[in-house]
Motif scaffolding. Sequence first.
Motif, PDB file in Angstrom:
ATOM      1  N   UNK A 252      62.294  95.800 130.746  1.00 49.45           N
ATOM      2  CA  UNK A 252      61.830  97.141 130.001  1.00 49.45           C
ATOM      3  C   UNK A 252      63.109  97.852 129.486  1.00 49.45           C
ATOM      4  N   UNK A 253      63.956  97.931 130.671  1.00 50.15           N
ATOM      5  CA  UNK A 253      65.136  98.674 130.286  1.00 50.15           C
ATOM      6  C   UNK A 253      66.036  98.206 129.237  1.00 50.15           C
ATOM      7  N   UNK A 254      65.943  96.963 128.737  1.00 50.86           N
ATOM      8  CA  UNK A 254      67.042  96.204 127.682  1.00 50.86           C
ATOM      9  C   UNK A 254      66.615  96.899 126.539  1.00 50.86           C
ATOM     10  N   UNK A 255      65.585  97.490 126.279  1.00 52.13           N
ATOM     11  CA  UNK A 255      65.087  98.315 125.122  1.00 52.13           C
ATOM     12  C   UNK A 255      64.571  97.089 124.066  1.00 52.13           C
ATOM     13  N   UNK A 256      63.702  97.700 123.139  1.00 50.31           N
ATOM     14  CA  UNK A 256      62.794  96.922 122.288  1.00 50.31           C
ATOM     15  C   UNK A 256      63.796  96.218 121.088  1.00 50.31           C
ATOM     16  N   UNK A 257      64.855  97.098 120.908  1.00 51.81           N
ATOM     17  CA  UNK A 257      65.936  96.360 119.817  1.00 51.81           C
ATOM     18  C   UNK A 257      66.632  95.090 120.283  1.00 51.81           C
ATOM     19  N   UNK A 258      67.117  95.145 121.530  1.00 52.72           N
ATOM     20  CA  UNK A 258      67.416  93.995 122.119  1.00 52.72           C
ATOM     21  C   UNK A 258      66.552  92.887 122.282  1.00 52.72           C
ATOM     22  N   UNK A 259      65.486  93.273 122.751  1.00 50.39           N
ATOM     23  CA  UNK A 259      64.304  92.372 123.021  1.00 50.39           C
ATOM     24  C   UNK A 259      64.021  91.532 121.737  1.00 50.39           C
ATOM     25  N   UNK A 260      64.003  92.405 120.512  1.00 49.17           N
ATOM     26  CA  UNK A 260      63.966  91.815 119.015  1.00 49.17           C
ATOM     27  C   UNK A 260      64.842  90.893 118.922  1.00 49.17           C
ATOM     28  N   UNK A 261      66.350  91.174 119.201  1.00 49.59           N
ATOM     29  CA  UNK A 261      67.425  90.292 119.003  1.00 49.59           C
ATOM     30  C   UNK A 261      67.080  88.811 119.496  1.00 49.59           C
ATOM     31  N   UNK A 262      66.486  89.042 120.552  1.00 54.75           N
ATOM     32  CA  UNK A 262      66.378  87.704 121.506  1.00 54.75           C
ATOM     33  C   UNK A 262      65.190  86.860 120.683  1.00 54.75           C
ATOM     34  N   UNK A 263      64.149  87.704 120.031  1.00 52.34           N
ATOM     35  CA  UNK A 263      63.047  86.942 119.694  1.00 52.34           C
ATOM     36  C   UNK A 263      63.405  86.308 118.255  1.00 52.34           C
ATOM     37  N   UNK A 264      64.546  87.150 117.454  1.00 48.52           N
ATOM     38  CA  UNK A 264      65.043  86.543 116.205  1.00 48.52           C
ATOM     39  C   UNK A 264      65.482  85.339 116.635  1.00 48.52           C
ATOM     40  N   UNK A 265      66.471  85.175 117.621  1.00 44.98           N
ATOM     41  CA  UNK A 265      67.328  84.026 118.149  1.00 44.98           C
ATOM     42  C   UNK A 265      66.145  82.881 118.320  1.00 44.98           C
ATOM     43  N   UNK A 266      65.246  83.278 118.710  1.00 41.66           N
ATOM     44  CA  UNK A 266      64.230  82.327 119.492  1.00 41.66           C
ATOM     45  C   UNK A 266      63.657  81.629 117.980  1.00 41.66           C
ATOM     46  N   UNK A 267      63.419  82.469 117.214  1.00 41.44           N
ATOM     47  CA  UNK A 267      62.865  81.845 116.024  1.00 41.44           C
ATOM     48  C   UNK A 267      63.862  80.894 114.992  1.00 41.44           C
ATOM     49  N   UNK A 268      65.278  81.186 115.122  1.00 43.26           N
ATOM     50  CA  UNK A 268      66.064  80.388 114.673  1.00 43.26           C
ATOM     51  C   UNK A 268      66.323  79.056 115.220  1.00 43.26           C
ATOM     52  N   UNK A 269      65.893  78.953 116.612  1.00 44.07           N
ATOM     53  CA  UNK A 269      66.247  77.832 117.152  1.00 44.07           C
ATOM     54  C   UNK A 269      64.995  76.940 116.957  1.00 44.07           C
ATOM     55  N   UNK A 270      63.831  77.686 117.000  1.00 44.46           N
ATOM     56  CA  UNK A 270      62.515  76.822 116.706  1.00 44.46           C
ATOM     57  C   UNK A 270      62.452  76.340 115.412  1.00 44.46           C
ATOM     58  N   UNK A 271      63.099  77.017 114.283  1.00 41.35           N
ATOM     59  CA  UNK A 271      63.140  76.537 113.009  1.00 41.35           C
ATOM     60  C   UNK A 271      64.242  75.350 113.015  1.00 41.35           C
TER      61      UNK A 271
END
Length: 480
Positions: A57-76
């Motif tokens: 929670x403390x990491x913040x939504x923008x940082x969490x979003x960055x990890x989701x972007x990275x996951x999207x790249x790796x899945x692609x």
Amino acid sequence: MLNCLNYINGEWKAAGGHISNYNPADNRELVGTVPSSTPKEVEEAVRAAGAAKEGWVKSGSIQRGSLLYRAAEKLEERLDDVAACLTKEMGKTFAEAKGETMRGVQILRYYAAEGWKKDGDHLPSSDPGTLHYTTRVPLGVVGIISPWNFPVAIPVWKMAPAFIYGNTVVMKPATEAAVTAAKLIEIFDDAGFPPGVVNYVTGKGSVVGQALASHPEVDGISFTGSDQTGKVIAQSCLEQGTKYQLEMGGKNPVLVEEDADLERAVDLTVSGGLKSAGQKCTATSRVFIHEAVYDTFKKKLLEKVNSIQTGNGMKENTWMGPVISETQLDSILQYIELGEKEGATLIAGGHRIEDGAAAFGNFIEPTVFENVTSEMTIAQEEIFGPVLALIKTASMEEALQQANNTKYGLSASYFTSDIEKALTFTEKIEAGLVRVNGESAGVELHAPFGGMKASSSYSREQGEAAKEFYTSIKTVSITP
């Protein structure tokens, strides 16, 4: 072959036993093994998720979003590998598997962008000196129980919003597609998700799923599967005071008017009902056709159905692959036998395919019945296979009445060129997903998804609607 492990607190771990998954197109081919876990592994995973939630929670939504972007790249990057595993484990064609995996990529990117959006509102106060606002807070630890028919898309559309809104996850996939699910977990691991944020535990639903749904430290459960299992999960959650959302079965109707574009109606009825061998909760099952065009529609539909190429989903010319298991195949054949016994007329398919290489797989002919009445079992119960029931009607009113005569209310389609009729249909049909001149199966990734009646707990998944489940509103008033 892949020998998968559980993933708990950032580490891959073995459990006591294992479950073997075989290719439904060729039961001689072992796709991989997954752990047969116990409540002990569930306990470990829940505790890991609980320990990780404050830092997440403390990491913040923008940082969490960055990890989701990275996951999207790796899945692609691994699109073909994941899709091939999906086809070999679940049976749908490679083209469908690639489409599903790419949808997972798009969902991850969609929710990554959610990290930049507001999470509350400023409110006026009767006291001019008081600051009054709302914010959203995560549930905490969320249990994800996903089905085998969409082993990439459904787990991703559950986990991605859970993560972006600050929740940690314990995922329990259906064992039949758990090897594919493990590849998803590898994506999140490689993307750099902190230990404990995502956990993966496999095993029997009656053991692992039940332990997760009844755990007192789990704050929410998101489930997709049968309505029978959904009821059990709901009861467990009620006893614990756990928030839950259920997406369950469907008996989805298509209504074809006398003024419909019949070519389009036939194409989308066949696609909606028979792709993925009918193993979709939104698959077309009942087809209500106006008597004025019934014979023409039936002729065109049978021509298309009889031209379908069934076979191994990895072969380019295959349009429809096998069903997931021998058990599922037997269930479908029992429904077909019951349909004939109750008086419906079998006009296409209806048999297991056992010629040549098909003898080693779970193949069934695409099947069509006519002379079906709304009271018959094949018009009431979810078959989850490539079976269409044709029902002749004299009017839209009659078709609507029969279409609504079921305990389910997930999706429905209507084919017409009359806008007034279309609007009447959208108002009166009892379904959560309604399409005019489109197939019943599927929904765009940013649109709310869910059903009515026994198809759902009336909650909605996907898009911004997911926020309603994965967060709670906190109202704040501050007076100096």
